[in-house]
Motif scaffolding. Structure first.
Motif, PDB file in Angstrom:
ATOM      1  N   LEU A  63      44.397  36.459  41.580  1.00  0.00           N
ATOM      2  CA  LEU A  63      45.179  37.565  41.027  1.00  0.00           C
ATOM      3  C   LEU A  63      44.368  38.857  41.002  1.00  0.00           C
ATOM      4  O   LEU A  63      44.914  39.954  41.110  1.00  0.00           O
ATOM      5  CB  LEU A  63      45.621  37.198  39.607  1.00  0.00           C
ATOM      6  CG  LEU A  63      46.531  38.185  38.886  1.00  0.00           C
ATOM      7  CD1 LEU A  63      47.767  38.446  39.704  1.00  0.00           C
ATOM      8  CD2 LEU A  63      46.898  37.620  37.542  1.00  0.00           C
ATOM      9  N   TYR A  64      43.088  38.714  40.890  1.00  0.00           N
ATOM     10  CA  TYR A  64      42.212  39.888  40.831  1.00  0.00           C
ATOM     11  C   TYR A  64      42.368  40.744  42.079  1.00  0.00           C
ATOM     12  O   TYR A  64      42.490  41.961  42.001  1.00  0.00           O
ATOM     13  CB  TYR A  64      40.778  39.379  40.686  1.00  0.00           C
ATOM     14  CG  TYR A  64      39.766  40.392  40.289  1.00  0.00           C
ATOM     15  CD1 TYR A  64      38.577  40.498  40.983  1.00  0.00           C
ATOM     16  CD2 TYR A  64      39.965  41.236  39.213  1.00  0.00           C
ATOM     17  CE1 TYR A  64      37.617  41.403  40.613  1.00  0.00           C
ATOM     18  CE2 TYR A  64      39.016  42.146  38.849  1.00  0.00           C
ATOM     19  CZ  TYR A  64      37.834  42.226  39.543  1.00  0.00           C
ATOM     20  OH  TYR A  64      36.883  43.118  39.185  1.00  0.00           O
ATOM     21  N   LEU A  67      45.549  42.538  42.007  1.00  0.00           N
ATOM     22  CA  LEU A  67      45.491  43.679  41.090  1.00  0.00           C
ATOM     23  C   LEU A  67      44.995  44.925  41.812  1.00  0.00           C
ATOM     24  O   LEU A  67      45.574  46.006  41.685  1.00  0.00           O
ATOM     25  CB  LEU A  67      44.570  43.332  39.926  1.00  0.00           C
ATOM     26  CG  LEU A  67      44.436  44.399  38.851  1.00  0.00           C
ATOM     27  CD1 LEU A  67      45.754  44.570  38.166  1.00  0.00           C
ATOM     28  CD2 LEU A  67      43.373  44.004  37.856  1.00  0.00           C
ATOM     29  N   VAL A 179      47.500  41.254  32.140  1.00  0.00           N
ATOM     30  CA  VAL A 179      46.250  40.743  32.694  1.00  0.00           C
ATOM     31  C   VAL A 179      45.209  40.576  31.606  1.00  0.00           C
ATOM     32  O   VAL A 179      44.450  39.612  31.582  1.00  0.00           O
ATOM     33  CB  VAL A 179      45.771  41.713  33.795  1.00  0.00           C
ATOM     34  CG1 VAL A 179      44.301  41.615  33.988  1.00  0.00           C
ATOM     35  CG2 VAL A 179      46.477  41.425  35.088  1.00  0.00           C
ATOM     36  N   LEU A 190      43.166  37.464  33.132  1.00  0.00           N
ATOM     37  CA  LEU A 190      43.874  37.016  34.334  1.00  0.00           C
ATOM     38  C   LEU A 190      44.176  35.526  34.323  1.00  0.00           C
ATOM     39  O   LEU A 190      44.560  34.963  35.327  1.00  0.00           O
ATOM     40  CB  LEU A 190      43.090  37.332  35.624  1.00  0.00           C
ATOM     41  CG  LEU A 190      43.189  38.753  36.109  1.00  0.00           C
ATOM     42  CD1 LEU A 190      42.115  39.610  35.507  1.00  0.00           C
ATOM     43  CD2 LEU A 190      43.046  38.810  37.602  1.00  0.00           C
ATOM     44  N   TYR A 211      55.065  38.279  37.264  1.00  0.00           N
ATOM     45  CA  TYR A 211      54.328  39.206  38.122  1.00  0.00           C
ATOM     46  C   TYR A 211      55.146  39.608  39.322  1.00  0.00           C
ATOM     47  O   TYR A 211      55.153  40.771  39.738  1.00  0.00           O
ATOM     48  CB  TYR A 211      53.014  38.565  38.594  1.00  0.00           C
ATOM     49  CG  TYR A 211      51.936  38.600  37.555  1.00  0.00           C
ATOM     50  CD1 TYR A 211      51.375  37.425  37.071  1.00  0.00           C
ATOM     51  CD2 TYR A 211      51.451  39.796  37.056  1.00  0.00           C
ATOM     52  CE1 TYR A 211      50.379  37.440  36.127  1.00  0.00           C
ATOM     53  CE2 TYR A 211      50.471  39.818  36.108  1.00  0.00           C
ATOM     54  CZ  TYR A 211      49.937  38.644  35.640  1.00  0.00           C
ATOM     55  OH  TYR A 211      48.961  38.670  34.686  1.00  0.00           O
TER      56      TYR A 211
END
Lengths: 237, 511, 120
Positions: A63-64, A67, A179, A190, A211
């Protein structure tokens, strides 16, 4: 003056050709890792609850990265907005080329299904190919179709600029808040806190559908902002 | 905790757009928050703990890893100081919320990059960094700024495309993107053609953003045309990020030979151009290209002392180049002159604080003890055994002095207008640590190494370098040398990058 | 050794994009070439990890066949969005320059800008 100089063409061709040759020759197809994605394939469903493993990766495991990708997209939209709308004197109003009946009719027919398709892609992103980005883009281009048919100003009146601007950073704030939320619970940011649900359900996959929805909305609005900025700057569609 | 540093900045970025009234307070608050977090990290590090976490709580091979180590922490310090300096400089200017948002994003992505341990993560962060710095350079929307930043964007994008190719190859053969896991999986594969290819692609991609001469030909135009605070941030901070990534890659891939050769090339070429450039900001930018040579050399040689020397020089360079850009920007704004001869003529119009800033920066960059430049340079030349490298380092130092000697006529002590307090405080923020650098290095070296490095011999040596450089400057003819300027255009720039790729590839094959 | 497959095509496209970036003077063509370059990197990423009998990595009971590795596809998603963002912003700047100098020729723009520099 329209052509590059002869020597440049020769040198460039030489360099690029040797570059490509080096690449093609040294590319080794043998050492493929057979179990490369095995960890994801085996554990993906249990860990995330999503059937679409690609969604599982970019909305849960990595997910980072997503982002940053969202931030890149936001920066692009805001940059376009800044340069074309806030600063430059754009055309006063968008002249509307009278639409032909064909475009108007087909837009009437096509716009609802396109919007529906966009919403489907976003909502079912964790169960079938799709996801926030593709869904948002599909819906955004549907808006473009609308603008072509009805006139960009008409669509712009429905979507107030001030509201869109607040929407932009609003969604960003919501995403960042989501987050960072796990920190309040003592976990790493996260992390996915929601229950996984049964595989194949619409409401499964933890926070992946959330999301997806947020990203879909953001891409939808962003695409429209970019398109409208260009249209308004040019003065006609 | 380390995840908070970038994430908080992103939060503030979004908040800057939302809450327009308290925007500068937000900036200050985020800076203080960073200082607190970094202080916490330092204390944990002093107790021997390093943090390594995978966001989301997964394992290393599935999630994205963040970790800190001493390199990250040292650069965190640099970020703090430069951010403080830039924010102080800009405090009294009226800027739109968009600008503050970009600043927050810049700082956030810098912090994220310092802790990144994953190839693709690095790619995404680098792209964000490219976009934000590109937008910041072109903030004032002058034509030459837009053109310079457009060139920057095109070349950086091209570089990242090559980097992505490299990532594809690496993933195909090793199945992981995590740098830690890669290190172990690549041990068995040294010297295979695909590793050479992938490493060259990765290095070329990053080198374009790192300020290495052959690759970063966009740099003089971009850094010279940006507004002063942005130039300071770019030259002092963003370029270092490319170097940090190279440092991380150097721990996994066999980068010593390519880095050593590239460092010599960039050092010498940068200095030659710097000597013969009379535009102040362009000269500073060429200088950055050359100083990156020092940093890359340290990383390439790879010994303990060398790496510490690189780190110190990186921090010192960030400080004094930042200071120089800020002061130079103020000087250029006050007099309206870009060229050094013009500035010298109109020197009474330059604010006194700016002139002092330029003086301090010049002293630092020349390597006069006991300021920042001296420490780094001495460490670097001590750590290497080969006399050839030491001679080259000496040459570079002499060249630095020569190129900066032009500024000496500026420093006559005369009255000048005063600066706004924000700018003076910016100079102080950057200048003070620079002046106190020698005792600060004690934090990083053991007492024996410290005493051994900073002997009287080295002090005399650096003073000698300065003297020799000044003499050579007086002797040298002042005619501008016909240096090839065509390579700074876009098309030739790409060809030179391709040539650089072949060079790197060859060096990898030989190393 | 190097058969005609996705990766070779990707490399060739990369080369074509590079040639376009270098040799064509029109700024818009340069942007298209940049898009091509990034697109070829994406193509390489996808085709490298494709598999003959592979099935998209969507888990459901109807398709127990070997799933294709999902990671590169996730990477590609990010890469595509980033590519879009870069092109959009670059287009804005190109538009700005074109309107200012009334030409899309990069050499002429460069020439004009350096002329302005000297006058400053």
């Amino acid at each position: 003056m329209r052509r590059s100089s002869r020597s440049m063409i020769i040198i460039a061709a030489l360099f690029v050709f040797s570059f490509c040759t080096v690449l093609i020759i040294t590319f080794d197809y043998r050492g493929a890792q057979e179990e490369a994605g095995a960890a994801y394939i085996e554990n993906g469903v249990n860990d995330t609850g999503a059937a679409n493993l690609v969604s599982a990766i970019y909305l849960n495991y990595r997910l980072y990265d997503t982002l940053f990708e969202i931030l890149v997209f936001s920066v692009a939209v805001l940059g376009v907005h800044f340069y074309l709308v806030q600063q430059k004197g754009s055309a006063e109003e968008v002249t509307h080329i009278p639409e032909s009946q064909i475009i108007r009719t087909s837009a009437d027919l096509l716009f609802p299904p396109i919007l529906l398709l966009g919403i489907y892609l976003v909502l079912f992103g964790h169960l079938s190919p799709g996801g926030g980005f593709s869904g948002g883009t599909a819906a955004g281009t549907g808006l473009l179709l609308c603008a072509v048919a009805l006139g960009a100003d008409v669509v712009a009146q429905r979507l107030h600029e001030a509201a869109l601007e607040r929407f932009e950073w609003g969604i960003l704030l919501v995403i960042l808040f989501l987050v960072l939320l796990p920190i309040l619970f003592g976990r790493l940011p996260l992390t996915d806190l929601l229950p996984r649900g049964r595989l194949g359900n619409l409401l499964s996959g933890g926070s992946i559908p959330i999301y997806n929805a947020l990203i879909g909305a953001k891409v939808f609005i962003g695409t429209w902002v970019v398109i409208y900025a260009f249209v308004r700057h040019r003065g006609e569609i | 905790m380390i995840a908070l540093l970038p994430l908080s900045h992103f939060l503030f970025a979004a908040a800057s757009l939302a809450w327009k009234r308290g925007i500068r307070g937000l900036l200050l608050f985020s800076l203080l928050l960073d200082a607190a977090l970094i202080g916490g990290l330092f204390m944990r590090f002093a107790h021997g703990e390093t943090i390594s976490l995978v966001l989301g709580g997964w394992g290393r091979e599935m999630g994205v890893e963040l970790a800190d180590d001493r390199y990250s922490l040292v650069f965190c310090l640099l970020v703090l100081l430069l951010a403080g300096g830039a924010i102080a400089y800009l405090w009294q200017e009226r800027l739109r919320p968009y600008f503050y948002m970009l600043l927050h994003l810049l700082f956030g992505s810098v912090f994220a990059l310092l802790f990144a341990r994953d190839l693709f993560n690095i790619y995404v962060i680098m792209e964000l960094l490219t976009l934000t710095s590109f937008l910041l350079v072109a903030y004032e929307r002058r034509a030459y700024q837009i053109w310079a930043s457009l060139k920057y964007l095109l070349l950086a994008s091209l570089g990242m495309g090559m980097y992505l190719f490299g990532v594809a190859i690496i993933y195909y053969h090793t199945g992981t993107l995590n740098l830690g896991l890669l290190a172990s999986r690549l041990v068995a594969e040294q010297g295979t053609p695909w590793l050479l290819l992938a490493s060259s692609l990765l290095v070329t991609g990053i080198a374009i953003k790192s300020g290495i001469f052959i690759f970063s030909l966009w740099l003089p135009a971009a850094h010279a045309s940006a507004s002063p605070a942005i130039s300071a941030l770019l030259s002092g901070l963003v370029i270092k990020m490319g170097v940090v990534v190279l440092l991380r890659l150097a721990l996994v891939f066999p980068l010593s030979l390519p880095l050593e050769v590239l460092s010599v090339v960039t050092g010498l070429l940068g200095i030659v151009y710097a000597i013969y450039t009379y535009d102040l900001k362009k000269m500073l930018a060429f200088h950055t290209l050359s100083q990156i040579g020092y940093l890359i050399l340290g990383i390439g040689i790879g010994s303990e002392l060398e790496i510490i020397g690189s780190l110190e020089y990186a921090v010192g360079h960030g400080l004094f180049k930042g200071l120089l850009f800020l002061a130079a920007g103020a000087a250029v704004q006050a007099t309206g002159q870009k060229d050094i001869p013009g500035l010298i003529i109109k020197r009474t119009q330059i604010p006194l604080a700016a002139r002092v800033g330029l003086l301090v920066g010049t002293i630092g960059i020349m390597g006069i003890p006991p300021f920042a430049g001296f420490c780094g340079k001495t460490l670097l030349s001590n750590g290497t055994e080969s006399p050839m490298m030491q001679t080259i380092l000496l040459l570079l130092s002499v060249g630095t002095v020569i190129s900066f000697a032009k500024l000496i006529p500026l420093f006559r002590f005369e009255r000048g207008p005063s600066s706004p307090w924000s700018r003076t405080s910016a100079y102080v923020i950057l200048g003070l640590p620079m002046v106190l650098f020698l005792p600060l290095t004690r934090l990083f070296l053991s007492i024996d190494m410290w005493k051994e490095t900073f002997t009287t011999f080295h002090v005399l040596e650096s003073l000698l370098v300065v003297g020799v450089g000044y003499l050579i400057y007086r002797i040298l003819p002042k005619r501008p040398l016909p240096l090839p300027q065509r390579i700074f255009r876009l098309e030739e720039g790409i060809l030179v990058i391709l040539a650089g790729f072949f060079l790197v590839f060859l060096l990898f094959a030989l190393g | 050794m190097a058969s005609i497959n996705g990766v070779t095509i990707a490399i060739l496209l990369f080369g074509i994009g590079l040639l376009g970036l270098i040799l064509r003077r029109d700024l818009v063509v340069k942007l298209l070439s940049l898009g091509l370059v990034n697109g070829s990197a994406i193509l390489c990423l996808v085709s490298l990890n494709a598999r003959r009998n592979g099935v998209p990595p969507i888990v459901h009971s109807l398709a127990p066949a070997p799933y294709v590795d999902p990671l590169p596809q996730a990477l590609v998603l990010s890469a595509i969005v980033i590519n879009f963002a870069v092109l959009a912003l670059a287009l804005v700047f190109v538009m700005f320059l074109v309107e200012r100098y009334h030409t899309t020729d990069s050499q002429r723009i460069e020439h004009e800008i350096s002329r302005e520099e000297e006058e400053r």
